[in-house]
Scaffold this motif. Sequence first.
Motif, mmCIF file in Angstrom:
data_model
loop_
_atom_site.group_PDB
_atom_site.id
_atom_site.type_symbol
_atom_site.label_atom_id
_atom_site.label_comp_id
_atom_site.label_asym_id
_atom_site.label_seq_id
_atom_site.Cartn_x
_atom_site.Cartn_y
_atom_site.Cartn_z
ATOM 1 N N VAL A 34 0.754 -1.303 0.074
ATOM 2 C CA VAL A 34 0.113 0.071 0.068
ATOM 3 C C VAL A 34 0.996 1.266 0.074
ATOM 4 O O VAL A 34 0.634 2.102 -0.832
ATOM 5 N N VAL A 35 1.810 1.393 0.897
ATOM 6 C CA VAL A 35 2.602 2.641 0.959
ATOM 7 C C VAL A 35 3.618 2.754 -0.206
ATOM 8 O O VAL A 35 3.558 3.822 -0.852
ATOM 9 N N LEU A 36 4.174 1.673 -0.774
ATOM 10 C CA LEU A 36 4.800 1.849 -1.819
ATOM 11 C C LEU A 36 3.928 2.234 -3.113
ATOM 12 O O LEU A 36 4.664 3.122 -3.938
ATOM 13 N N LEU A 37 3.029 1.715 -3.209
ATOM 14 C CA LEU A 37 2.194 1.943 -4.478
ATOM 15 C C LEU A 37 1.483 3.502 -4.270
ATOM 16 O O LEU A 37 1.442 4.245 -5.441
ATOM 17 N N MET A 285 -3.252 2.559 -7.948
ATOM 18 C CA MET A 285 -2.532 1.998 -7.298
ATOM 19 C C MET A 285 -2.787 1.778 -5.766
ATOM 20 O O MET A 285 -2.504 0.541 -5.229
ATOM 21 N N GLY A 286 -3.366 2.746 -4.928
ATOM 22 C CA GLY A 286 -3.753 2.770 -3.787
ATOM 23 C C GLY A 286 -4.988 1.457 -3.689
ATOM 24 O O GLY A 286 -4.919 0.696 -2.797
ATOM 25 N N LEU A 287 -5.786 1.373 -4.714
ATOM 26 C CA LEU A 287 -6.764 0.251 -4.357
ATOM 27 C C LEU A 287 -6.061 -1.054 -4.563
ATOM 28 O O LEU A 287 -6.488 -1.987 -3.793
ATOM 29 N N VAL A 288 -4.897 -1.467 -5.567
ATOM 30 C CA VAL A 288 -4.514 -2.414 -5.579
ATOM 31 C C VAL A 288 -3.762 -2.719 -4.384
ATOM 32 O O VAL A 288 -3.712 -4.213 -3.860
ATOM 33 N N GLY A 289 -3.049 -1.954 -3.664
ATOM 34 C CA GLY A 289 -2.511 -2.271 -2.315
ATOM 35 C C GLY A 289 -3.447 -2.493 -1.343
ATOM 36 O O GLY A 289 -3.221 -3.462 -0.507
ATOM 37 N N ALA A 290 -4.554 -1.733 -1.316
ATOM 38 C CA ALA A 290 -5.455 -1.812 -0.278
ATOM 39 C C ALA A 290 -6.118 -3.333 -0.425
ATOM 40 O O ALA A 290 -6.314 -4.038 0.895
ATOM 41 N N PHE A 291 -6.516 -3.710 -1.566
ATOM 42 C CA PHE A 291 -6.910 -5.353 -1.777
ATOM 43 C C PHE A 291 -5.576 -6.266 -1.074
ATOM 44 O O PHE A 291 -6.164 -7.421 -0.622
ATOM 45 N N THR A 292 -4.314 -5.954 -1.480
ATOM 46 C CA THR A 292 -3.487 -6.743 -0.971
ATOM 47 C C THR A 292 -3.409 -6.948 0.424
ATOM 48 O O THR A 292 -3.541 -7.909 1.155
ATOM 49 N N ILE A 381 -0.307 10.333 2.983
ATOM 50 C CA ILE A 381 -0.348 8.942 2.491
ATOM 51 C C ILE A 381 0.022 8.091 3.996
ATOM 52 O O ILE A 381 -0.663 7.276 4.210
ATOM 53 N N ALA A 382 0.561 8.661 5.071
ATOM 54 C CA ALA A 382 0.840 8.144 6.200
ATOM 55 C C ALA A 382 -0.498 8.048 6.906
ATOM 56 O O ALA A 382 -0.853 6.812 7.374
ATOM 57 N N LEU A 383 -1.426 8.930 6.877
ATOM 58 C CA LEU A 383 -2.536 8.877 7.480
ATOM 59 C C LEU A 383 -3.672 7.900 7.075
ATOM 60 O O LEU A 383 -4.268 7.247 7.621
ATOM 61 N N ILE A 384 -3.474 7.758 5.373
ATOM 62 C CA ILE A 384 -4.252 6.769 4.907
ATOM 63 C C ILE A 384 -3.898 5.532 5.252
ATOM 64 O O ILE A 384 -4.674 4.685 5.514
ATOM 65 N N CYS A 385 -2.454 5.318 5.423
ATOM 66 C CA CYS A 385 -2.242 3.980 5.563
ATOM 67 C C CYS A 385 -2.468 3.532 7.197
ATOM 68 O O CYS A 385 -2.961 2.378 7.427
ATOM 69 N N VAL A 386 -2.089 4.495 8.164
ATOM 70 C CA VAL A 386 -2.682 4.233 9.376
ATOM 71 C C VAL A 386 -4.144 3.942 9.642
ATOM 72 O O VAL A 386 -4.395 3.117 10.251
ATOM 73 N N SER A 387 -4.990 4.730 8.796
ATOM 74 C CA SER A 387 -6.320 4.628 8.664
ATOM 75 C C SER A 387 -6.895 2.814 8.202
ATOM 76 O O SER A 387 -7.652 2.379 8.825
ATOM 77 N N ILE A 388 -5.976 2.442 7.287
ATOM 78 C CA ILE A 388 -6.261 1.058 6.648
ATOM 79 C C ILE A 388 -5.921 0.434 7.746
ATOM 80 O O ILE A 388 -6.657 -0.777 7.983
ATOM 81 N N LEU A 389 -4.881 0.323 8.500
ATOM 82 C CA LEU A 389 -4.395 -0.565 9.290
ATOM 83 C C LEU A 389 -5.394 -0.520 10.609
ATOM 84 O O LEU A 389 -5.799 -1.709 11.129
ATOM 85 N N ILE A 390 -5.952 0.514 11.086
ATOM 86 C CA ILE A 390 -6.969 0.668 12.217
ATOM 87 C C ILE A 390 -8.141 -0.150 11.667
ATOM 88 O O ILE A 390 -8.770 -1.212 12.198
#
Length: 416
Positions: A34-37, A285-292, A381-390
Amino acid sequence: MFRILLEDFIGDLKVQRTRALLTFLAVTWGTLAVVLLLAFGEGLKRTIRDGLLGAGERIFMIYGGETSKTFAGLPQGRRIQLVEEDLDLIERAIPDIDRGSIAYGRWGTAFQLGKTRTNAYLEGAGPDHQAMRHMDPAPGGRFINAMDIAQKRRVLFLGNELAERIFGKGGDPVGKLVVVDGLPFTVVGTLKKKFQDSSNNGPDAERGVIPYSTFRTIYGFRFVNHLIVQPHDASRGPLVKSDLYRVLGRKYRFDAADERALGMWDFIEGEKENLAVGLGIQIFMGLVGAFTLLIAGVGVANIMYVVVKERTQEIGIKRALGARRRHIMAQFLFEAMAIAVSGGLVGLAVATLIVLGVDAIPTEGNPAMQYILSPTLSWPIALICVSILIGVGLAAGLLPARRAAAVDPVESLRYE
């Protein structure tokens, strides 16, 4: 409470070591993807925008065209050619115009220094050309100024690559004489290196610029190559564009709705389109990473279901001793969140190291690599990743936690 949850979590890790490790790695890998994409998508979006801005920002380039409609008894197919006075007309008639510049142009101009000779594009321009076209001078030099225009000075501003061809690598052209089509010109500055993937008549790095008054005097051009204007506010770009057709249409007698009467390069609209394309790529790219990462979340949910099943008797004993449903739910939610967040933080750290490493790879001289090797980490990007993790932790732990909290104490004690 937190200490008890942590002790239970550590105890479960020891029992489910292999499954927990695999789940942890799955979350780490998902977060890394997710982060790299997203970072590469953000970098690509910014590079696309910067490539356009290298040629100009918030400007309109206005070229003469050919009418495609009849107007006031005049036939279609009439050629429209612009002159210097049109810039004064535009600036007086359109209050939203902030600044403007005249631009003449000529291909095949000879630049000579001693025995070194090369041909390039020569442009005649005014002082405002610098700000509108991002033609900033390198330290120690300057661009064309108002006195150069008024006195028709033979001064020359060189693109950085053209200067290197004439003076060699590492040479200092400022103050030196260069013969341009047989006439000596004093170099007053060179272009500060910039990234540019859009251009009119070639990149700025490969051209020379002289005062437009000097250009007109030497070459006798009657019509300008184009005019450049910049509005005060980009949001008023469409209004300024329609006013340009209206004002020039009144002078040259063509229909203001005839878009072919003038050639118009709209940088404001171009920037919007480029940003939309970059955003679309980033979202994909974000959707691909989110599905992963979602697949990793399924792994967390699976291991939590196994934990619930294997600890049914323990849950029954806790319920029989007075533990409430929210205590049981908190325990399993904590475990799921701990696995998701810890794996995510490791993935985020690894991705950051990769981005910093890729960003350190030199891309000079290779425009394609500037698009590919330009990942950008940012707070969004960092906030999106943290939100996805939560979200992954909550989703993966909620259903198993509810199942555990719903266990009947009597039935659970008899469970084998």
